[in-house]
Design a protein around this motif. Structure first.
Motif, PDB file in Angstrom:
ATOM      1  N   SER A 218      12.364   1.727  24.478  1.00  0.00           N
ATOM      2  CA  SER A 218      11.602   2.878  25.142  1.00  0.00           C
ATOM      3  C   SER A 218      10.842   3.578  24.087  1.00  0.00           C
ATOM      4  CB  SER A 218      12.678   3.973  25.587  1.00  0.00           C
ATOM      5  OG  SER A 218      13.270   4.651  24.581  1.00  0.00           O
ATOM      6  N   VAL A 219       9.566   4.132  24.542  1.00  0.00           N
ATOM      7  CA  VAL A 219       8.798   4.746  23.493  1.00  0.00           C
ATOM      8  C   VAL A 219       9.490   5.970  22.688  1.00  0.00           C
ATOM      9  CG1 VAL A 219       6.737   6.626  23.121  1.00  0.00           C
ATOM     10  CG2 VAL A 219       6.892   4.587  25.141  1.00  0.00           C
ATOM     11  N   LYS A 220      10.532   6.638  23.047  1.00  0.00           N
ATOM     12  CA  LYS A 220      11.383   7.249  22.285  1.00  0.00           C
ATOM     13  C   LYS A 220      12.027   6.391  21.261  1.00  0.00           C
ATOM     14  CE  LYS A 220      15.099  11.054  22.459  1.00  0.00           C
ATOM     15  NZ  LYS A 220      15.771  11.853  23.565  1.00  0.00           N
ATOM     16  N   GLU A 221      12.771   5.577  21.693  1.00  0.00           N
ATOM     17  CA  GLU A 221      13.325   4.730  20.938  1.00  0.00           C
ATOM     18  C   GLU A 221      12.763   4.272  19.791  1.00  0.00           C
ATOM     19  OE1 GLU A 221      17.223   2.685  22.998  1.00  0.00           O
ATOM     20  OE2 GLU A 221      15.198   2.012  23.593  1.00  0.00           O
ATOM     21  N   ALA A 222      11.484   3.587  20.006  1.00  0.00           N
ATOM     22  CA  ALA A 222      10.258   2.921  19.212  1.00  0.00           C
ATOM     23  C   ALA A 222       9.906   4.138  17.907  1.00  0.00           C
ATOM     24  CB  ALA A 222       9.412   2.582  19.862  1.00  0.00           C
ATOM     25  N   ASP A 223       9.717   5.292  18.637  1.00  0.00           N
ATOM     26  CA  ASP A 223       9.182   6.573  17.858  1.00  0.00           C
ATOM     27  C   ASP A 223      10.236   6.748  16.542  1.00  0.00           C
ATOM     28  OD1 ASP A 223       6.863   7.263  18.612  1.00  0.00           O
ATOM     29  OD2 ASP A 223       7.499   8.541  20.145  1.00  0.00           O
ATOM     30  N   LEU A 224      11.601   6.796  17.234  1.00  0.00           N
ATOM     31  CA  LEU A 224      12.730   7.318  15.990  1.00  0.00           C
ATOM     32  C   LEU A 224      12.821   5.826  15.093  1.00  0.00           C
ATOM     33  CD1 LEU A 224      15.005   8.417  15.200  1.00  0.00           C
ATOM     34  CD2 LEU A 224      16.444   7.476  17.134  1.00  0.00           C
ATOM     35  N   LEU A 225      12.650   4.632  15.587  1.00  0.00           N
ATOM     36  CA  LEU A 225      12.891   3.469  14.665  1.00  0.00           C
ATOM     37  C   LEU A 225      11.639   3.552  13.802  1.00  0.00           C
ATOM     38  CD1 LEU A 225      13.759   0.906  13.933  1.00  0.00           C
ATOM     39  CD2 LEU A 225      12.509  -0.285  15.818  1.00  0.00           C
ATOM     40  N   VAL A 226      10.401   3.818  14.170  1.00  0.00           N
ATOM     41  CA  VAL A 226       9.244   4.074  13.228  1.00  0.00           C
ATOM     42  C   VAL A 226       9.498   4.826  12.135  1.00  0.00           C
ATOM     43  CG1 VAL A 226       6.852   4.655  13.037  1.00  0.00           C
ATOM     44  CG2 VAL A 226       7.579   3.002  14.614  1.00  0.00           C
ATOM     45  N   GLU A 227       9.983   6.454  12.624  1.00  0.00           N
ATOM     46  CA  GLU A 227      10.286   7.304  11.700  1.00  0.00           C
ATOM     47  C   GLU A 227      11.541   6.836  10.963  1.00  0.00           C
ATOM     48  OE1 GLU A 227      12.055  12.023  11.849  1.00  0.00           O
ATOM     49  OE2 GLU A 227      11.751  10.842  14.013  1.00  0.00           O
ATOM     50  N   SER A 228      12.479   6.158  11.371  1.00  0.00           N
ATOM     51  CA  SER A 228      13.689   5.665  10.283  1.00  0.00           C
ATOM     52  C   SER A 228      12.951   4.771   9.263  1.00  0.00           C
ATOM     53  CB  SER A 228      14.617   5.277  11.146  1.00  0.00           C
ATOM     54  OG  SER A 228      15.263   6.142  11.976  1.00  0.00           O
ATOM     55  N   SER A 229      12.191   3.947   9.882  1.00  0.00           N
ATOM     56  CA  SER A 229      11.358   2.965   8.912  1.00  0.00           C
ATOM     57  C   SER A 229      10.649   3.637   7.895  1.00  0.00           C
ATOM     58  CB  SER A 229      10.773   1.955   9.708  1.00  0.00           C
ATOM     59  OG  SER A 229      11.483   1.248  10.532  1.00  0.00           O
ATOM     60  N   LYS A 230      10.121   4.648   8.039  1.00  0.00           N
ATOM     61  CA  LYS A 230       9.353   5.085   7.151  1.00  0.00           C
ATOM     62  C   LYS A 230      10.300   6.181   6.079  1.00  0.00           C
ATOM     63  CE  LYS A 230       4.879   5.781   9.711  1.00  0.00           C
ATOM     64  NZ  LYS A 230       3.937   6.725  10.387  1.00  0.00           N
ATOM     65  N   ASN A 231      11.042   6.745   6.533  1.00  0.00           N
ATOM     66  CA  ASN A 231      11.889   7.481   5.910  1.00  0.00           C
ATOM     67  C   ASN A 231      12.945   6.516   5.029  1.00  0.00           C
ATOM     68  OD1 ASN A 231      11.407   9.997   7.178  1.00  0.00           O
ATOM     69  ND2 ASN A 231      13.074   9.945   8.381  1.00  0.00           N
ATOM     70  N   ILE A 232      13.162   5.460   5.395  1.00  0.00           N
ATOM     71  CA  ILE A 232      13.845   4.406   4.469  1.00  0.00           C
ATOM     72  C   ILE A 232      12.980   4.091   3.314  1.00  0.00           C
ATOM     73  CG2 ILE A 232      13.961   2.224   5.702  1.00  0.00           C
ATOM     74  CD1 ILE A 232      17.064   3.854   4.571  1.00  0.00           C
ATOM     75  N   LEU A 233      11.947   3.517   3.810  1.00  0.00           N
ATOM     76  CA  LEU A 233      10.967   3.043   2.658  1.00  0.00           C
ATOM     77  C   LEU A 233      10.539   4.020   1.717  1.00  0.00           C
ATOM     78  CD1 LEU A 233       8.655   1.073   5.381  1.00  0.00           C
ATOM     79  CD2 LEU A 233      10.111   0.033   3.348  1.00  0.00           C
TER      80      LEU A 233
END
Length: 290
Positions: free
Chosen positions: A210-225
């Motif tokens: 979902s868009v919500k899941e994708a937003d969370l995944l992008v946010e998590s990716s940025k944070n982890i990087l």
């Protein structure tokens, strides 16, 4: 293979020394790297000054005071170190301290800056790395970059853009995120960590998010990087900084290489499990990643 945080760390470490340095001479070994050096490679470098050092995906780009840039990829085992007799340029010569043979030195640049001379040494035992030259005006459409997706740390990269990149692809989300045409530079370690933080199962069809899941995944990716860059990347086997120090992010893994350990998600009683996807290890919690 060094991933985005490791390459970013190398770029940031090299930039203060390389920007403004003049290339006085270039020496190549008798062995080719992944590809042959382009015609006129040495002549394109000698006499030029490096004006900027930046990263695109897992590539290092050294811009020159001409209409060209040098493109470097570290491959599986490529390492860059600076060797000089001045204190300000005394990067640790880890290549030699850790037993790497000088016979694996494939590119050497004799550099001068602020009245001092030093040398950049590219060492690559497996020779999967590359050095190339490209016109600045054409670099984004060159063979190295034309097929690449957006940068995960770009300010305009969000869940909507990720879903647009995924389109109708039903491949497992773990494999989709490793596809450089969808998004660049995440790599196996950081995809495992981002999916864990987002509570998304690595075998979920990519187009089911979902868009919500994708937003969370992008946010998590940025944070982890960003956290990994702060820690200087992850040292597993080959990667070390340009100054010879080890990356430290491997000490903070939540899922990657944590098989059998308790899940750190609050109120989750699961354990980290390992499966193989596309020939790569995937670590996740089957209880809280859905």
């Amino acid at each position: 293979m060094p991933e985005l945080p490791e390459v970013e760390t190398v770029c940031r470490g090299l930039a203060p020394y390389l920007v403004g340095a003049r290339i006085d001479n270039v020496t190549l070994s008798a062995h080719r790297l992944r590809f042959e050096y382009p015609q006129g490679f040495v002549q394109s470098l000698i006499g030029r000054t490096i004006t900027a050092v930046r990263r695109r995906a897992k590539y290092i780009i050294a811009e020159l005071d001409s209409d060209q840039s040098a493109i470097i990829h570290l491959g599986m085992s490529g390492r860059i170190t600076l060797v000089g007799d001045g204190q300000a340029l005394s990067f640790d010569s880890y290549l030699y301290q850790t037993g790497e043979k000088a016979k694996h030195d494939h590119v050497k640049l004799d550099l001068s800056k602020d009245g001092k001379t030093f040398q950049l040494v590219y060492n690559d035992p497996r020779r999967f790395g590359l050095w190339d030259i490209a016109q600045k005006a054409d670099i984004d459409t060159s063979k190295h970059f034309a097929h690449l997706g957006p940068e995960p740390l770009a300010s305009d990269f969000n869940g909507k853009k990720l879903l647009a990149q995924i389109g109708k692809k039903a491949a497992p989300i773990k494999l989709a995120l490793l596809n450089q045409e969808i998004v660049v530079g995440l790599g196996n370690i950081y995809v495992c960590e981002a999916l864990f933080m987002s509570h998304i199962h690595p075998e979920r069809p990519a187009n089911s998010l979902s868009v919500k899941e994708a937003d969370l995944l992008v946010e998590s990716s940025k944070n982890i990087l960003l956290r990994a860059i702060e820690q200087g990347g992850s040292t597993l086997r080959d990667f070390q900084h340009a100054d010879g120090n080890l990356g430290g992010f491997q000490n903070h893994f939540l899922a990657y290489d944590c098989e059998g350990k308790d899940c750190t998600t609050p109120e989750c009683n699961g354990k980290i499990t390992r499966i193989v996807q596309g020939g790569r290890s995937t670590f996740f919690c089957p209880e809280c990643q859905k």
